[in-house]
Scaffold this motif. Structure first.
Motif, short mmCIF file in Angstrom:
data_model
loop_
_atom_site.label_atom_id
_atom_site.label_comp_id
_atom_site.label_asym_id
_atom_site.label_seq_id
_atom_site.Cartn_x
_atom_site.Cartn_y
_atom_site.Cartn_z
N SER A 237 -7.12 13.74 -6.06
CA SER A 237 -5.84 14.20 -5.51
C SER A 237 -5.40 13.25 -4.41
CB SER A 237 -6.02 15.61 -4.94
OG SER A 237 -7.08 15.60 -4.00
N GLY A 238 -4.17 13.43 -3.95
CA GLY A 238 -3.66 12.59 -2.87
C GLY A 238 -2.15 12.59 -2.89
N TYR A 239 -1.59 11.52 -2.31
CA TYR A 239 -0.13 11.41 -2.36
C TYR A 239 0.31 9.96 -2.49
CZ TYR A 239 0.51 9.88 2.53
OH TYR A 239 0.52 9.16 3.70
N LEU A 240 1.49 9.82 -3.05
CA LEU A 240 2.11 8.50 -3.20
C LEU A 240 3.27 8.46 -2.21
CD1 LEU A 240 1.91 6.14 -5.39
CD2 LEU A 240 3.86 7.22 -6.45
N ALA A 241 3.31 7.44 -1.38
CA ALA A 241 4.46 7.28 -0.47
C ALA A 241 5.58 6.68 -1.33
CB ALA A 241 4.10 6.38 0.70
N VAL A 242 6.36 7.56 -1.93
CA VAL A 242 7.24 7.13 -3.03
C VAL A 242 8.31 6.14 -2.56
CG1 VAL A 242 8.75 7.90 -4.89
CG2 VAL A 242 6.83 9.32 -4.23
N LYS B 264 0.86 -1.19 0.00
CA LYS B 264 0.00 0.00 0.00
C LYS B 264 0.89 1.24 0.00
CE LYS B 264 -3.75 2.43 0.67
NZ LYS B 264 -4.30 2.75 -0.63
N PHE B 265 0.76 2.06 -1.04
CA PHE B 265 1.53 3.31 -1.05
C PHE B 265 0.79 4.47 -1.70
CE2 PHE B 265 3.44 0.03 -3.87
CZ PHE B 265 2.93 0.45 -5.08
N LEU B 266 -0.40 4.20 -2.26
CA LEU B 266 -1.20 5.29 -2.85
C LEU B 266 -2.25 5.72 -1.83
CD1 LEU B 266 -1.96 6.99 -5.42
CD2 LEU B 266 -3.71 5.27 -5.83
N PHE B 267 -2.26 6.97 -1.48
CA PHE B 267 -3.24 7.47 -0.51
C PHE B 267 -4.07 8.56 -1.19
CE2 PHE B 267 0.28 5.61 1.73
CZ PHE B 267 -0.36 4.79 2.64
#
Ligand SMILES: Cc1cc2nc3c(=O)[nH]c(=O)nc-3n(C[C@H](O)[C@H](O)[C@H](O)COP(=O)(O)OP(=O)(O)OC[C@H]3O[C@@H](n4cnc5c(N)ncnc54)[C@H](O)[C@@H]3O)c2cc1C
Length: 370
Positions: free
Chosen positions: A162-167, A104-107
């Protein structure tokens, strides 16, 4: 013959055969940041074998990035460049990567942008209903939303898609997942060992049909791509504890990305000075000053402070394409401050040309510099 001599001879024969052992792949990729990971994943989906060489630098741009994807950006709050082409791809692409890696890395998170004035509020009341923005604006608020903890006297706009990726998590998960068609090597790529052939190329014990430079700013030192005008931009980010509960990303002048309860990544700076100098007191002060204009509470402890350099370009457009003279040499680079939202589109564009014979969008194509 004595047993010892026999052993020695066998050893020499083994070494000799190892010398001639080659690894054959369709694509050799240099760099496993956002660009290399996205390209390798897309290639594997299309049944192409890939070897990625990456030296795993801890402070690559991708490893420090906040990973935001945001359709409405800038002080003037305009649609980000190519929004309608890029944004439909982002979430399905990284969800596919999550599924393949079982990680899991897409939030997906809403972004809340406080209005700066009553005029801006009025303007958005009208604009949000138009076809141009309707899909990206979830709600308009005309009153403060955070119990006076956020500086939003005129309310704000809540963004969709929108959101963030825990790269960093994505990069690690991708390397560890051992996906079909993909191999990894942790080493420094040395271009002087690269030999172009009629069939493609060889690099040490590797034979490949294509090589793609996904190595960020290091590509500016390549003899094949040193004609591309990179324009590196340093950025810094703080991780800090703030006594504010928000499920949403809050963004105006500075972003606050909630990563854990009451823990936020806050940033980032844009600087052309002392680019490779790492974190600075000036960068930290700048972030804290901007934060003080966004919220009315002081952050508690600073848990982390990182710096990186964005592989930005002079015209602020990515570098995608095949070398004009050597058709086995290609590049996906120049993702600047928007690697997360640009990468899926850029890798599809490159493979559209190499594998399907389509033309790359001229806005991205490196041919614009020829
Ligand atoms: C502070 C900061 C905040 C950011 N925030 C965001 C954000 O919120 N949203 C967003 O979308 N983007 C953000 N970015 C931008 C984003 O980080 C970049 O667009 C993206 O990471 C570029 O990825 P890349 O794969 O092209 O390059 P890199 O991340 O630089 O990856 C290149 C890889 O190649 C490897 N490499 C280089 N040379 C060699 C060699 N000779 N041999 C082997 N390996 C090599 C490197 O180690 C690295 O792993 C931010 C950047 C910074 C600095």
């Amino acid at each position: 013959m004595c047993l010892w001599k026999l052993f020695k001879q066998c050893g020499q024969i083994y070494k000799l055969t190892a010398l001639f052992r080659v690894m054959e792949v369709d694509f050799l990729l240099i760099g496993q940041g956002i660009a290399g990971t996205a390209l390798a994943f897309e290639l594997s989906q299309r049944g192409k074998s890939v070897l990625i060489i990456d030296d795993q630098k801890h402070h690559s741009s991708s490893r420090v990035a906040a990973g935001l994807y945001n359709p409405i950006t800038g002080r003037k709050m305009v649609k980000t460049w190519y929004c309608d082409a890029l944004f439909p791809l982002i979430e399905p692409f990284y969800e596919g990567l999550e599924e393949a890696t079982s990680a899991k890395f897409l939030f997906k998170k809403r972004i809340y942008r406080p209005f700066l004035s009553i005029e801006e509020q009025n303007e958005w009341m009208g604009k949000s209903a138009t076809d141009l923005f309707a899909d990206y604006v979830l709600e308009i608020f005309t009153t403060p939303q955070y119990d006076q903890k956020v500086n939003d006297p005129y309310g704000g706009i809540l963004l969709n898609h929108s959101g963030y990726l825990a790269v960093a998590q994505m990069l690690d998960a991708f390397r560890e997942a051992q996906l079909p068609y993909i191999s990894h090597r942790r080493e420094q790529f040395d271009e002087s060992k690269l030999i172009l052939t009629d069939e493609g190329l060889t690099y040490a014990d590797v034979q490949a049909r294509f090589i793609v430079y996904c190595n960020g700013l290091a590509a500016s030192e390549s003899k094949y791509f040193n004609f591309l005008p990179f324009h590196p931009v340093k950025g810094e980010i703080l991780t800090t504890q703030i006594a504010l509960d928000s499920e949403q990303i809050i963004n105006r002048g500075v972003f606050m990305v909630p990563t854990k309860a009451r823990t936020y990544r806050v940033g980032s700076t844009y600087s052309f000075k002392d680019i490779y100098g790492g974190i600075s007191a000036q960068g930290k002060d700048e972030i804290l000053e901007k934060l003080a204009t966004l919220i009315h509470i002081s952050p508690k402890e600073i848990l982390a402070h990182v710096a990186g350099v964005r592989p930005a370009t002079k015209d602020r457009r990515p570098f995608v394409g095949v070398h004009p003279s050597f058709t086995q040499v290609a590049i996906v680079n120049g993702l600047g401050a928007k690697g997360v939202s640009l990468a899926p589109y850029c890798v599809k564009q490159l493979l559209g040309q190499i594998l399907d014979g389509h033309k790359i969008d001229p806005q991205l194509n490196i041919t614009r510099y020829l």
